[in-house]
Motif scaffolding. Sequence first.
Motif, PDB file in Angstrom:
ATOM      1  N   ASP B 216       0.859  -1.178   0.000  1.00 34.62           N
ATOM      2  CA  ASP B 216       0.000   0.000   0.000  1.00 34.62           C
ATOM      3  C   ASP B 216       0.901   1.236   0.000  1.00 34.62           C
ATOM      4  N   PRO B 222       2.115  -4.352   3.566  1.00 31.09           N
ATOM      5  CA  PRO B 222       1.935  -5.277   2.451  1.00 31.09           C
ATOM      6  C   PRO B 222       0.453  -5.510   2.173  1.00 31.09           C
ATOM      7  N   THR B 223       0.091  -5.637   0.901  1.00 32.97           N
ATOM      8  CA  THR B 223      -1.298  -5.955   0.573  1.00 32.97           C
ATOM      9  C   THR B 223      -1.413  -7.348  -0.028  1.00 32.97           C
ATOM     10  N   ASP B 224      -0.345  -7.837  -0.658  1.00 33.12           N
ATOM     11  CA  ASP B 224      -0.442  -9.176  -1.234  1.00 33.12           C
ATOM     12  C   ASP B 224       0.937  -9.784  -1.450  1.00 33.12           C
ATOM     13  N   TYR B 225       1.032 -11.099  -1.207  1.00 34.39           N
ATOM     14  CA  TYR B 225       2.224 -11.863  -1.548  1.00 34.39           C
ATOM     15  C   TYR B 225       1.783 -13.018  -2.441  1.00 34.39           C
ATOM     16  N   VAL B 246      -0.271 -16.538   1.318  1.00 35.36           N
ATOM     17  CA  VAL B 246      -0.172 -16.666   2.772  1.00 35.36           C
ATOM     18  C   VAL B 246      -1.295 -17.538   3.321  1.00 35.36           C
ATOM     19  N   ASN B 247      -2.514 -17.328   2.836  1.00 32.93           N
ATOM     20  CA  ASN B 247      -3.616 -18.112   3.371  1.00 32.93           C
ATOM     21  C   ASN B 247      -3.991 -19.303   2.505  1.00 32.93           C
TER      22      ASN B 247
END
Lengths: 298, 466
Positions: B216, B222-225, B246-247
């Motif tokens: 962001d 962080p917004t996405d990996y 991550v999920n």
Amino acid sequence: MTSRNLAYLSNYSIYSAMFLYTIAFFAHAVEVSFSVKTTEVSEKTSFDFSRTDRAGRIGTAMMILGFIFLFAGVILRGASAHRVPWGNMYEFSITGALAFSGAYLFALVKYKLRWLGLPVSIAVLLTLGTAVTVLYRPSAPLVPALKSTWLAIHVSAAIVSGGVFLLANTIAATYLILDRMEERGGRSEWAKKLPSLETLDQLSYRLVAFVFPLWTFAVIAGAIWAESAWGRYWGWDPKETWAFITWVAYAAYLHARVTAGWRGRKAAWLCLFAGSTFLFNYIYVNIYGTGRHTYSGL
Amino acid sequence: MRTALILLMMLGLASIPGSLFPQRNQNPMKVREFFKNNPTLAQWLDKAKIFDLYSSPWFSAIYILLFISLIGCVLPRTFEHIKAIGKKPPLTPKFLDRMEGFAELDRPVDGTLDLAEKWLKKNRFRVRREELSISAEKGYSRESGNLLFHLSLILILLAVAAGGLYGSKGETILNVGDRFINTPTSYDNISFAKFQREGDMVPFSLRVLDFKASYDVKTNAPTDYTLQVAAANPIGSKEVLKTIKVNSPLTYGNTKIYLQANGYSPVVAIRDKSGKLIFEGAVTFLPQDGNLTSIGAIKLPDMSPQIGMVASFLPTADRSPTRGAFSSFPEVLDPRLLVSVWMGDLGLDSGVPQSVYRVDTSKMKRIGLKSLKLNEIYNFGEGTLLFEGYKSWVNLQIVDDPGKMYALFGAIFAILGLLTSLFTRQRRIWIKVDGRVQIAGLAKNGVPGLDEELAALKKTLEGLEG
């Protein structure tokens, strides 16, 4: 509407809700304090009985309005960030206050609970006040670890359980205060309108029995989520440990009532203890704790 | 049952210290810090296994005792309950007027029992009809649910134990482009449970194709990996493109591959004075903050004298008078490699294990200091350093837990059992017709709703006359 406008709108809704809860608080305070006069004076004078009743009804109306505004505030907060509004402690607190006052209004439909309006409005105001002053964070997207359907499931179950647990606690505390009064020779005038000890005792039990499966579910949903995000379903992280302790405490409470036949004072104290483990988990572990739930903190 | 409850509460109490004191398996650094700050206290606590609480013998003792006690409680009750299935309710007691909701009805005796039986059966009561009375009971599933719940708890305890005895858990750091083969030697660290054998590991291989992190721009959070890998299971079979987030781990049966952390590995090339290439490749650096200011070490034991470089990597370099050089954004926008070059003895032969991220400079002297831009060459006297580029690295956690499916089943049944037992009302209703018509009821644990039910029955019975 842009995200920023939605976030502002959410803040305004929450301030308005606080304003309405403040009115509710004063209305309930008037109801309680003037009922002293009513019972003492009404036999000799033509004291208007409906005056305190009207104050009480105004209080309830304000509570409902406040609930609506708070609900809008929570929804707008989520809309501003395009996600469920459960990403940090500010958002947990406003949703928790919503669940708490919602539980009160829900119970109000079924039971004569208006007397609880005073403590409930105080608790909601305190929670919201802390939220907007100390805990406030600008609306922002979620970190990757929180991007999961389980966020909505796990956190909402935990928040609703918390709201109902705390309502049961408020009732148990009222029980203990009234119990002490009666032991010392009778209730004060203002407390005479409140329900019997037996009713309070039953009510706090029923709230706990009703919400205990939901709390169990919240813990299990958390475990399932932890398995998919962190690689283990249970790791004795401080938050997990205290969730387990809360679960054990309420399990003990339910057993004490159903099997050992605990009633009244002993049960109320146990209920208060169990509820305080929940509060400890929320406040202490979020702020001072370490572990993997820290992004939920400040 | 009292014993089981006390043990459950003891388990709750015993778990408290683990949330107040750091745990070795969660945060070994914090434990070391605690030892440094409170040496005496730490020693005593360590004797009581406070830093490994959840695997300590005394914690396990409570856990195992609870398990035995729970079985001792629940199994006999289960047999009793199974035996009671299909049995008729007990006989009508002699004096109904002592019961809750007692009422005498204003109606003739004839036909009462038939009508009552019909009503009770319609409302799914178990009915025992005698000559002059009926006893009926409803809500057996309360006990069924209760037992299901407690049996499920036993299943969960068994699953947790199975997870402790079988399975493995390990971690590895991979640069983009690296290949990983699932054997114990490929891991940076791995731990096996007691009965797990190496042969039980899923024979897969991974190739790290790409890693993308987005942030962001306002908060730098962080917004996405997203990690892309080419995976083959078993090794040598056709590679399949897979995404790990991550999920959403990559799953092979009971084995899951989780994306846990990430960072940068600067790519460097080092030549000696003669221009001979000494080292070329990516060096893993450890992130120090949210903007991925990373530190690391480049050790060159083969040069003589030995050279060590203490280095930091700044993905987006910035500078302030108080903090010096730091990174102001986690993505690579303006990268810098800061090195301080040391010459002397790296201390690698001393036998003491060293961190790969740090240089022991106690027997070395500093010969240079430099901030390098991309593709810049630095001549430090003993040779040259070229900052060629950078790669992302990911930390993968690979876990095999054969017990977790059972734990999940246990959890689901526990909830179902709990709901059934808490929301089923168990109650008995009696009707007696010896000259007059009497009805009465009894609700277990005083649960509400009995009065309404009796009123409905009364209405039905009295309604016949009209």
